[in-house]
Write an enzyme that holds these catalytic residues in place. Structure first.
Site, PDB file in Angstrom:
ATOM      1  CD  GLU A  80      -2.972  -0.880   0.097  1.00 31.39           C
ATOM      2  OE1 GLU A  80      -2.989   0.173  -0.486  1.00 31.39           O
ATOM      3  OE2 GLU A  80      -3.740  -2.061  -0.001  1.00 31.39           O
ATOM      4  CB  CYS A 142      -5.944  -2.928   6.212  1.00 31.78           C
ATOM      5  SG  CYS A 142      -6.499  -4.561   6.549  1.00 31.78           S
ATOM      6  CG  HIS A 166      -4.540  -4.901   1.676  1.00 33.71           C
ATOM      7  ND1 HIS A 166      -4.824  -3.641   1.420  1.00 33.71           N
ATOM      8  CD2 HIS A 166      -5.300  -5.642   2.536  1.00 33.71           C
ATOM      9  CE1 HIS A 166      -5.766  -3.463   2.603  1.00 33.71           C
ATOM     10  NE2 HIS A 166      -5.938  -4.546   3.182  1.00 33.71           N
TER      11      HIS A 166
HETATM   12  N1  PCA Z   1      -8.379  -7.180   6.209  1.00 29.91           N
HETATM   13  C1  PCA Z   1      -9.244  -5.888   6.492  1.00 29.91           C
HETATM   14  C2  PCA Z   1      -9.190  -5.803   7.940  1.00 29.91           C
HETATM   15  C3  PCA Z   1      -8.419  -7.022   8.467  1.00 29.91           C
HETATM   16  C4  PCA Z   1      -7.863  -7.845   7.494  1.00 29.91           C
HETATM   17  O1  PCA Z   1      -7.197  -8.749   7.098  1.00 29.91           O
HETATM   18  C5  PCA Z   1      -8.873  -4.542   5.787  1.00 29.91           C
HETATM   19  O2  PCA Z   1      -8.361  -4.681   4.660  1.00 29.91           O
HETATM   20  O3  PCA Z   1      -9.093  -3.417   6.223  1.00 29.91           O
END
Ligand code: PCA
Length: 203
Positions: A80, A142, A166
């Protein structure tokens, strides 16, 4: 040896398993490049997860922080670029659902990741793993954790690389869910390892 705080999340919403949790448990205590990995799991809770991360940072005093989150539905591994000062979205695991709220009242609108995100994408791609930069970590947990880590680092340890990756679903989760693509846990593990190795090579 340096220390890397690696975090994952517990299951949430329509995802009965969270592969980030499995990866963090697998990597806890291992060594990648110059980093000994310290793995911790965060709750999917708007009122607690940022605080949990900061408590781990203060207790473990890591040299770098990499947080992992599941992006159910994404096909690629996506470092990200930016964390927004916004809380908004689906209910968390406590049923709390903020709307249009700020994470830090006095904080800047956004922070950029301080991880070598472009190099991570290049190294993942060179290894044959689908990868791309993501320009939005969303406004759910996240993003909340990424913002909390970068805000803390900006004020206390500007030299400490911090950021968020991610990842797609695992096969196991994809099969249970039925509507999202999945990678094998081995390939997910390889991708996370490459990102940490890239960070190690940079520092
Ligand atoms: N993904 C979520 C919250 C927890 C996770 O593993 C997110 O992308 O915000």
């Amino acid at each position: 040896m340096k220390k890397l705080l690696l975090t994952g999340f517990e299951p949430f919403l329509s995802f009965p398993v969270n592969p980030t949790m499995q990866l963090v448990e697998k990597l806890d205590g291992t060594v990648i490049g110059d980093y000994k990995i310290c793995g911790k799991i965060l709750s999917v809770n708007f009122n607690a997860s940022g605080e949990e991360l900061l408590n781990y940072i203060e207790k473990e005093t890591p040299d770098a922080v990499l947080s992992l989150g599941l992006a159910g539905g994404r096909y690629k591994m996506t470092p990200e670029r930016v964390a927004l000062n916004v809380k908004d979205g689906e209910p968390d695991n406590e049923g709390h659902q903020p709307m249009d709220e700020t994470i830090e009242l006095e904080g800047p609108p956004a922070y950029f990741s301080t991880l070598p995100i472009r190099k991570m994408v290049n190294r993942l791609s060179d290894a044959g793993l689908p990868a791309a930069l993501s320009n939005s970590a969303g406004t759910y947990l996240c993003n909340n954790v990424m913002y909390a880590g970068l805000h803390w680092a900006a004020h206390h340890r500007p030299d400490m690389p911090s950021g968020f990756l991610h990842i797609p679903a695992s096969f196991e989760l994809a099969m249970q869910h039925g509507k999202i693509p999945g990678w094998s846990l081995d390939e997910l593990l390889k991708g996370v390892t490459i990102c940490i190795q890239t960070l190690s090579d940079e520092n």
